[in-house]
Design a protein around this motif. Structure first.
Motif, PDB file in Angstrom:
ATOM      1  N   UNK A  12       0.813  -1.226   0.000  1.00 26.31           N
ATOM      2  CA  UNK A  12       0.000   0.000   0.000  1.00 26.31           C
ATOM      3  C   UNK A  12       0.836   1.261   0.000  1.00 26.31           C
ATOM      4  N   UNK A  13       2.160   1.122   0.297  1.00 28.33           N
ATOM      5  CA  UNK A  13       3.052   2.284   0.358  1.00 28.33           C
ATOM      6  C   UNK A  13       3.579   2.578  -1.043  1.00 28.33           C
ATOM      7  N   UNK A  14       3.739   3.898  -1.362  1.00 26.83           N
ATOM      8  CA  UNK A  14       4.287   4.277  -2.654  1.00 26.83           C
ATOM      9  C   UNK A  14       5.779   3.960  -2.719  1.00 26.83           C
ATOM     10  N   UNK A  15       6.259   3.589  -3.957  1.00 24.96           N
ATOM     11  CA  UNK A  15       7.670   3.268  -4.210  1.00 24.96           C
ATOM     12  C   UNK A  15       8.181   2.163  -3.267  1.00 24.96           C
ATOM     13  N   UNK A  16       7.322   1.197  -2.974  1.00 26.04           N
ATOM     14  CA  UNK A  16       7.756   0.145  -2.035  1.00 26.04           C
ATOM     15  C   UNK A  16       8.819  -0.766  -2.653  1.00 26.04           C
ATOM     16  N   UNK A  17       8.758  -0.952  -3.991  1.00 23.24           N
ATOM     17  CA  UNK A  17       9.764  -1.810  -4.628  1.00 23.24           C
ATOM     18  C   UNK A  17      11.158  -1.203  -4.507  1.00 23.24           C
ATOM     19  N   UNK A  18      11.216   0.128  -4.733  1.00 21.15           N
ATOM     20  CA  UNK A  18      12.524   0.793  -4.644  1.00 21.15           C
ATOM     21  C   UNK A  18      13.046   0.751  -3.214  1.00 21.15           C
ATOM     22  N   UNK A  19      12.126   0.953  -2.260  1.00 22.18           N
ATOM     23  CA  UNK A  19      12.551   0.912  -0.854  1.00 22.18           C
ATOM     24  C   UNK A  19      13.009  -0.495  -0.440  1.00 22.18           C
ATOM     25  N   UNK A  20      12.274  -1.521  -0.949  1.00 18.17           N
ATOM     26  CA  UNK A  20      12.704  -2.893  -0.660  1.00 18.17           C
ATOM     27  C   UNK A  20      14.079  -3.186  -1.251  1.00 18.17           C
TER      28      UNK A  20
ATOM     29  N   UNK B  67      16.407  -0.979  -1.817  1.00 13.13           N
ATOM     30  CA  UNK B  67      17.409  -0.262  -1.004  1.00 13.13           C
ATOM     31  C   UNK B  67      17.665  -1.011   0.304  1.00 13.13           C
ATOM     32  N   UNK B  68      16.590  -1.525   0.927  1.00 14.58           N
ATOM     33  CA  UNK B  68      16.769  -2.290   2.177  1.00 14.58           C
ATOM     34  C   UNK B  68      17.584  -3.557   1.930  1.00 14.58           C
ATOM     35  N   UNK B  69      17.339  -4.204   0.753  1.00 12.11           N
ATOM     36  CA  UNK B  69      18.112  -5.395   0.414  1.00 12.11           C
ATOM     37  C   UNK B  69      19.584  -5.060   0.226  1.00 12.11           C
ATOM     38  N   UNK B  70      19.835  -3.922  -0.471  1.00 12.48           N
ATOM     39  CA  UNK B  70      21.229  -3.502  -0.650  1.00 12.48           C
ATOM     40  C   UNK B  70      21.882  -3.184   0.689  1.00 12.48           C
ATOM     41  N   UNK B  71      21.085  -2.571   1.605  1.00 14.94           N
ATOM     42  CA  UNK B  71      21.621  -2.273   2.933  1.00 14.94           C
ATOM     43  C   UNK B  71      22.007  -3.562   3.677  1.00 14.94           C
ATOM     44  N   UNK B  72      21.108  -4.553   3.576  1.00 22.67           N
ATOM     45  CA  UNK B  72      21.408  -5.827   4.237  1.00 22.67           C
ATOM     46  C   UNK B  72      22.655  -6.479   3.636  1.00 22.67           C
ATOM     47  N   UNK B  73      22.754  -6.436   2.298  1.00 21.33           N
ATOM     48  CA  UNK B  73      23.926  -7.019   1.644  1.00 21.33           C
ATOM     49  C   UNK B  73      25.205  -6.301   2.045  1.00 21.33           C
ATOM     50  N   UNK B  74      25.117  -4.942   2.126  1.00 20.19           N
ATOM     51  CA  UNK B  74      26.301  -4.178   2.518  1.00 20.19           C
ATOM     52  C   UNK B  74      26.703  -4.487   3.954  1.00 20.19           C
ATOM     53  N   UNK B  75      25.682  -4.655   4.828  1.00 20.33           N
ATOM     54  CA  UNK B  75      26.004  -5.009   6.218  1.00 20.33           C
ATOM     55  C   UNK B  75      26.670  -6.381   6.299  1.00 20.33           C
ATOM     56  N   UNK B  76      26.126  -7.334   5.517  1.00 15.33           N
ATOM     57  CA  UNK B  76      26.753  -8.658   5.498  1.00 15.33           C
ATOM     58  C   UNK B  76      28.165  -8.588   4.947  1.00 15.33           C
ATOM     59  N   UNK B  77      28.331  -7.783   3.897  1.00 20.94           N
ATOM     60  CA  UNK B  77      29.680  -7.632   3.337  1.00 20.94           C
ATOM     61  C   UNK B  77      30.612  -6.980   4.341  1.00 20.94           C
ATOM     62  N   UNK B  78      30.051  -5.969   5.066  1.00 20.35           N
ATOM     63  CA  UNK B  78      30.875  -5.313   6.097  1.00 20.35           C
ATOM     64  C   UNK B  78      31.293  -6.319   7.175  1.00 20.35           C
TER      65      UNK B  78
END
Length: 676
Positions: A198-206, A208-219
């Motif tokens: 129901x939130x606008x631009x949810x795909x882009x936010x998801x 970005x959240x996935x990239x954040x998780x990947x970056x944290x795992x990489x870190x």
């Protein structure tokens, strides 16, 4: 005995035998029936023995039963201690023999089944030593022993799993619980997806959240790699320090070592090894061979009863008494001679015993040192497997202990805080319970008032409307905040990614330098190791050449010592002979006639004269004997004839006397008759 028979009958009437015996019928069984019954019980334990004894010879039956009883470790009772009597009773089916065997077998049937099953695979076949000389047979025997050990390990694991307490029901319950949790998680994920859609631009936010998780795992992975690299570098530096210390010690050992010290060490090792090889080990081997010979002799002999043992003990006592008597006689006979050397013999025996004791202590110390080194290596390997690093030593261990102490104090402090929070939580929980009770009492009063006024349920409806309006306002605020938060989150994420890249750049650069340094140190360590190996090989070759030279010099020394001793003995003999010759010349030249008579020459001259005079006398005596031999022999003959003549005369005289006596008796008898 009656309890024993009752137990046997009770067990035979149960599964799997079902014999329907009673005490009278069981006691009336014949010998063949008893043997068949014993064979059936043994067949229940081991199916190979389920045979009809009428189809085999009695000797085969007895041999088969004895072999299985031996495998099952059955011992005859005290009343049948003689093994031959037990075998005879087993062949004939004697009740005093069969009943105890049945009682023992039926008491522990399940245990004996397991033992018989294991005996099929664990009773080792004895292969003669001459057959093991063949490579194929030896390899097959080795594989057979390895398979036996593998079977032992698998059986142990199987028994451990049986007794470990794991059950399939518990495992199934765990699996079903995990599947339920999985279904719940899937449902929660689906609900969250529906909310986010129901939130606008949810795909882009998801994304970005996935990239954040990947970056944290990489870190996290980079931090872990960095920590691993630091640990590897630390361990490499420690290994380098140890290698450098070992290299310094080797240099010092090479500088300080001298040929004399090396020769001394080698001589000590050679002496010790030669003592072990020539004295200690052959003596121990000889004693082991003797004990083995006596044990084989004892095993080869038939089984002995108590009376035979008593006879042997008496013989041993008699032989010991005779030995003691002979030793006493020998000591009494050789006491004057042995008294001169007794002190030296005692010292020699004491020294030899001390030498043997020290050699055994040294051997035990070497074995203990090797065992300790093996244990230390095992513990080090275990620590490496558990910790993933080497065992701490020295200052590192002290630092680790101090770190543990600080953590312990921090833990105690937090535990006190936790205790305070727990106490406060208990107080707040009690307060909450009291407030709930008061709230319930007020609600009941309010409901009673509403019922009196005729407006029951008004308060509940009012609370529900307030709650719905509050939820609606919260949802509106949450939607506004969510959009603002998501935009701020995207900005923060971009800033965090840029910051992390900028902060990780020098770390990666430092890591590259450290890797290069680690490679250089590894290369230097390999070069040092090659130098050490070449130096060790050179020293080893020098040691082997020195050992050969020492061996040759020792052989030369032994040869020269033997020559020296032989020449010394010859010299002493010649000196003694010269001394005797000088004394002889001195006594022979002496003007004193008494001294001159003591000379060996004078003594031999007198002895020669005495022997010559004796020879002359003996020759004269021989001449006289030869001359008087003929007349003397004639005289001896005449005396012999005269002796025979006198014997004949005495016989004739005795006969004449007997005849005259008989005549007188006859005359006297005739006169008496005339008188009558």
């Amino acid at each position: 005995m009656s309890d024993q028979i009752k137990f046997i009958v009770e067990k035979l009437n149960q599964e799997p035998f079902k014999k329907s015996y009673n005490l009278i019928t069981f006691d009336s069984l014949e010998s063949m029936q008893l043997l068949q019954l014993l064979s059936d019980v043994l067949g229940e334990i081991d199916p190979k023995h389920a045979v009809d004894i009428r189809e085999e010879m009695p000797e085969q039956t007895a041999k088969r039963m004895l072999s299985l009883l031996g495998i099952l470790k059955y011992k005859p009772p005290g009343s049948i201690s003689d093994l031959s009597a037990f075998r005879q009773g087993l062949v004939t089916g004697s009740k005093p023999v069969i009943h105890p065997v049945l009682h023992w077998l039926l008491q522990r049937t399940s245990e004996l089944k397991k033992r018989a099953y294991l005996a099929r695979f664990l009773v080792k076949l004895e292969v003669p030593a001459e057959f093991l000389q063949d490579d194929t047979v030896a390899e097959t025997n080795k594989q057979y022993e390895e398979l036996m050990e593998a079977f032992k390990n698998l059986h142990k694991e199987c028994e451990q799993l049986k007794t470990s307490g794991f059950s399939t029901a518990e495992i199934r319950r765990d699996i079903s619980a995990m599947e339920e949790e999985k279904d719940q998680l899937i449902k929660r994920v689906e609900r969250l997806k529906k909310r986010v859609e129901t939130v606008q631009n949810h795909q882009r936010m998801l994304e970005i959240a996935r990239q954040l998780r990947l970056e944290k795992e990489r870190e996290e992975s980079l931090a872990q790699q960095k920590q691993e690299q630091k640990n590897q570098l630390f361990h490499a530096e420690q290994r380098l320090q140890r290698v450098q210390l070992q290299l310094k010690e080797m240099h010092h050992a090479v500088v300080d070592s001298k040929p004399e010290s090396l020769m001394k060490k080698l001589e000590e090792e050679i002496k010790f090894n030669s003592y072990l090889a020539t004295e200690k080990i052959p003596r121990e081997l000889e004693s082991k061979k003797k004990s083995l010979y006596f044990l084989q002799k004892v095993v080869a002999e038939p089984a002995m009863s108590q009376s035979d043992l008593n006879v042997l003990e008496t013989k041993i006592n008699e032989v010991n008494a005779q030995i003691n008597l002979l030793i006493e006689k020998r000591m009494m006979k050789y006491e004057p001679i042995d008294s001169k050397f007794s002190m030296y013999r005692q010292q020699a025996s004491i020294i030899s015993r001390k030498k043997e004791a020290k050699a055994e202590e040294l051997q035990a110390a070497k074995e203990e040192m090797s065992n300790t080194e093996k244990q230390m290596q095992q513990k080090t390997n275990q620590a490496r497997e558990l910790e993933g690093s080497e065992v701490l030593k020295g200052d590192e261990f002290k630092h680790y202990v101090n770190k543990l102490r600080s953590k312990n104090t921090y833990y105690k402090k937090k535990r006190l805080e936790l205790a305070e929070i727990t106490a406060e939580y208990g107080i707040l929980q009690r307060t909450e319970e009291l407030l709930k009770q008061r709230h319930e009492a007020l609600q009941q009063q309010l409901q009673a008032i509403e019922e009196k006024k005729g407006i029951s349920g008004y308060s509940d409806t009012q609370e529900e409307l307030e709650r719905v309006s509050a939820v609606k306002s919260e949802m509106d605020e949450m939607k506004g905040r969510t959009l603002d938060n998501m935009s701020e989150m995207v900005k923060k994420l971009n800033a965090m990614v840029a910051d992390k890249k900028s902060s990780l750049a020098p770390v990666i650069k430092e890591l590259r330098q450290l890797r290069q340094k680690c490679q250089e140190l590894t290369q230097e360590c390999d070069e040092k190791k090659v130098q050490y190996d070449s130096c060790a090989a050179g020293l080893e070759s020098n040691r082997s050449t020195l050992e050969q030279e020492v061996k040759g010099l020792l052989e030369e020394c032994i040869q020269e010592e033997s020559n020296y001793r032989y020449i010394n003995c010859m010299k002493r003999n010649i000196e003694v002979q010269l001394q005797r010759a000088k004394e002889e010349m001195k006594t022979y030249v002496s003007p004193d006639p008494q001294e001159r008579r003591k000379a060996i020459r004078e003594q031999y001259t007198r002895m020669i004269l005495e022997q010559e005079n004796l020879g002359k006398k003996l020759r004269e005596k021989q001449k006289v004997v030869r001359e008087s031999h003929g007349p003397n022999m004639k005289q001896v003959k005449m005396w012999q004839d005269f002796e025979q003549l006198m014997e004949c005369k005495s016989e004739c005289f005795l006969k004449q006397q007997n005849q005259t006596a008989i005549g007188q008796v006859i005359q006297e008898g005739g006169k008496d008759r005339l008188v009558l």
